[in-house]
Write an enzyme that holds these catalytic residues in place. Structure first.
Site, PDB file in Angstrom:
ATOM      1  N   PHE A   1       7.115  12.051  -1.443  1.00 28.27           N
ATOM      2  CA  PHE A   1       7.217  11.401  -2.755  1.00 28.27           C
ATOM      3  C   PHE A   1       5.947  11.571  -3.604  1.00 28.27           C
ATOM      4  CE2 PHE A   1       9.012   8.444  -5.731  1.00 28.27           C
ATOM      5  CZ  PHE A   1       7.945   7.715  -6.229  1.00 28.27           C
ATOM      6  N   ASN A   2       4.771  11.249  -3.089  1.00 27.21           N
ATOM      7  CA  ASN A   2       3.552  11.274  -3.910  1.00 27.21           C
ATOM      8  C   ASN A   2       3.268  12.668  -4.452  1.00 27.21           C
ATOM      9  OD1 ASN A   2       3.078   8.541  -3.576  1.00 27.21           O
ATOM     10  ND2 ASN A   2       1.709   8.833  -1.819  1.00 27.21           N
TER      11      ASN A   2
ATOM     12  N   ASN B   1       5.895   4.494  -7.326  1.00 27.00           N
ATOM     13  CA  ASN B   1       6.978   3.694  -6.736  1.00 27.00           C
ATOM     14  C   ASN B   1       7.731   2.906  -7.801  1.00 27.00           C
ATOM     15  OD1 ASN B   1       6.709   4.289  -3.954  1.00 27.00           O
ATOM     16  ND2 ASN B   1       4.892   2.974  -3.839  1.00 27.00           N
TER      17      ASN B   1
ATOM     18  N   ASP C   1       1.252   0.324  -0.127  1.00 20.03           N
ATOM     19  CA  ASP C   1       0.007   0.257  -0.894  1.00 20.03           C
ATOM     20  C   ASP C   1      -0.592  -1.145  -0.802  1.00 20.03           C
ATOM     21  OD1 ASP C   1       2.186   1.923  -2.422  1.00 20.03           O
ATOM     22  OD2 ASP C   1       0.306   2.808  -3.072  1.00 20.03           O
TER      23      ASP C   1
ATOM     24  N   HIS D   1       2.617   3.854   5.451  1.00 19.41           N
ATOM     25  CA  HIS D   1       1.946   5.118   5.127  1.00 19.41           C
ATOM     26  C   HIS D   1       0.518   4.914   4.607  1.00 19.41           C
ATOM     27  CE1 HIS D   1       6.012   6.980   5.093  1.00 19.41           C
ATOM     28  NE2 HIS D   1       6.380   5.995   4.321  1.00 19.41           N
ATOM     29  N   ASP D   2       0.409   4.130   3.542  1.00 17.40           N
ATOM     30  CA  ASP D   2      -0.863   4.063   2.814  1.00 17.40           C
ATOM     31  C   ASP D   2      -1.962   3.392   3.618  1.00 17.40           C
ATOM     32  OD1 ASP D   2       1.008   3.402  -0.218  1.00 17.40           O
ATOM     33  OD2 ASP D   2       0.461   5.289   0.732  1.00 17.40           O
TER      34      ASP D   2
ATOM     35  N   THR E   1      -3.215   6.593  -2.917  1.00 19.43           N
ATOM     36  CA  THR E   1      -2.031   6.349  -2.080  1.00 19.43           C
ATOM     37  C   THR E   1      -0.749   6.453  -2.908  1.00 19.43           C
ATOM     38  OG1 THR E   1      -2.140   3.948  -2.447  1.00 19.43           O
ATOM     39  CG2 THR E   1      -3.337   4.834  -0.537  1.00 19.43           C
TER      40      THR E   1
ATOM     41  N   ASP F   1       0.068   2.891  -6.132  1.00 24.72           N
ATOM     42  CA  ASP F   1       1.311   2.551  -6.852  1.00 24.72           C
ATOM     43  C   ASP F   1       2.080   1.470  -6.083  1.00 24.72           C
ATOM     44  OD1 ASP F   1       3.651   5.172  -5.763  1.00 24.72           O
ATOM     45  OD2 ASP F   1       1.953   4.259  -4.710  1.00 24.72           O
TER      46      ASP F   1
HETATM   47  O1  RIB Z   1       5.952   9.036   0.702  1.00 26.10           O
HETATM   48  C1  RIB Z   1       5.335   7.796   0.919  1.00 26.10           C
HETATM   49  C2  RIB Z   1       4.369   7.492  -0.177  1.00 26.10           C
HETATM   50  O2  RIB Z   1       5.067   7.414  -1.425  1.00 26.10           O
HETATM   51  C3  RIB Z   1       3.691   6.120  -0.019  1.00 26.10           C
HETATM   52  O3  RIB Z   1       2.431   6.162  -0.635  1.00 26.10           O
HETATM   53  C4  RIB Z   1       4.601   5.215  -0.780  1.00 26.10           C
HETATM   54  O4  RIB Z   1       3.927   4.032  -1.224  1.00 26.10           O
HETATM   55  C5  RIB Z   1       4.975   6.082  -1.950  1.00 26.10           C
HETATM   56  O5  RIB Z   1       3.925   6.003  -2.908  1.00 26.10           O
HETATM   57 CA    CA Z   2       1.950   4.508  -2.378  1.00 25.41          CA
END
Ligand code: RIB
Ligand code: CA
Length: 298
Positions: A154-155, A39, A15, A227-228, A117, A10
């Site tokens: 979040f994901n 996102n 990403d 993160h990703d 991701t 996303d």
């Molecule tokens: O919490 C971080 C994740 O949520 C990452 O993948 C960021 O891109 C969002 O998708």
């Molecule tokens: Ca992401």
């Protein structure tokens, strides 16, 4: 011998950087990209995935537009983190590459690693339709953190029902959560090492400059967790992460904890050990890998 991967994403600043890391690394062969709402809306995340591929001249990589909403819930986006475009910061031209009509299930199979991701909406649908998913390395969840609520990452939070389906599927999963991504902060010094290495390096530096704003405001960090990219890096070099094989359940019916990945870090319950959860990372080696590889891109 490179590992074929499929990224379900996303974009999203991190990403985008994860996609570039994959394209810069001979250890993996990016077979295709599926986009998902997260996102930003799926129209925006799809546009952003195409922008990234066009940036480095890799429009040979097929992009399929995925789910525009979670399985059951209303979509929650993150403009406060990634901006209205989902990729605020660098000025990237509107993409012209057509989307692929492929079925992403055809990209999967023996030896292929699926690297989601974003929210797991597409992945849950692939599971439900019997796609041959050999292994998943997911950036998402957390043992003890929450970034969209006090309890949830979040994901996982955007589509907890999808996450529950995936974690109950029996497919080998590595979960790269906030507990490890927050240990590896990409600082302005890292960005400055990339700024003059090429178009991709400059764009990654500009993505980081924008991303840094949120992490300074929210956490007081002097850098950003990419993160990703850590999920892709785990496929490239599995020695970067320390993981624990344990039970992970997804909360889907709680007033305060919806989307929580309930990680049995200390093996206190009898539930199935359905995930390898990241508990530590060699942050310096991960960040050096990221900078070194991105610096090789045009
Ligand atoms: O919490 C971080 C994740 O949520 C990452 O993948 C960021 O891109 C969002 O998708
Ligand atoms: Ca992401």
């Amino acid at each position: 011998m490179s590992t074929p991967i499929v990224i379900d994403c996303d974009p999203g600043h991190d990403d985008a950087i994860a996609i570039l890391l994959a394209l810069a690394s001979p250890e993996v062969e990016l077979r295709g990209i599926v986009t998902v709402a997260g996102n930003q809306t799926v129209d925006k995340t799809t546009r952003n995935a195409l922008k990234v591929l066009e940036l480095v001249g890799r429009t040979d990589i097929p992009v399929v537009r995925g789910a525009e909403a979670p399985l059951k819930r209303r979509l929650r986006t993150a403009p406060n983190v990634h901006g209205e475009s989902g990729l605020d910061g660098p000025d990237l031209p509107e993409p012209t590459t057509p989307l692929s009509n492929d079925d992403p299930a055809d990209w999967l199979g023996p030896g292929v690693v699926l690297v989601p991701t974003g929210p797991l909406t597409n992945v849950a649908r692939l599971v439900e339709t019997g796609a041959d998913i050999e292994r998943i390395v997911w950036m998402g969840g957390a043992i003890a953190e929450g970034n969209v609520t006090p309890a949830a990452e979040f994901n996982a939070f955007v589509d907890p029902e999808a996450a529950a389906i995936v974690f109950a599927s029996g497919i080998p999963i590595t979960m790269v959560g906030l507990d490890v991504t927050h240990k590896a902060l990409f600082t302005r010094a890292h960005a400055d090492r990339l700024r003059d290495t090429g178009r991709a390096g400059r764009v990654v530096a500009e993505l980081s400059d924008f991303f840094q704003g949120f992490h300074e405001r929210r956490y007081g960090f002097d850098g950003s967790p990419i993160h990703d990219a850590m999920a892709v890096a785990h496929v490239i070099d599995p020695t970067l992460l320390e993981t624990v094989h344990c039970n992970v359940e997804i909360e889907t019916a709680s007033q305060f904890c919806d989307g929580r990945t309930v990680v049995d870090r200390w093996l206190t319950v009898d539930g199935p050990r359905n995930a390898h959860v990241g508990v530590d990372v060699d942050a310096a080696r991960f960040l050096d890998l990221l900078v070194d590889r991105i610096s090789t891109l045009p």
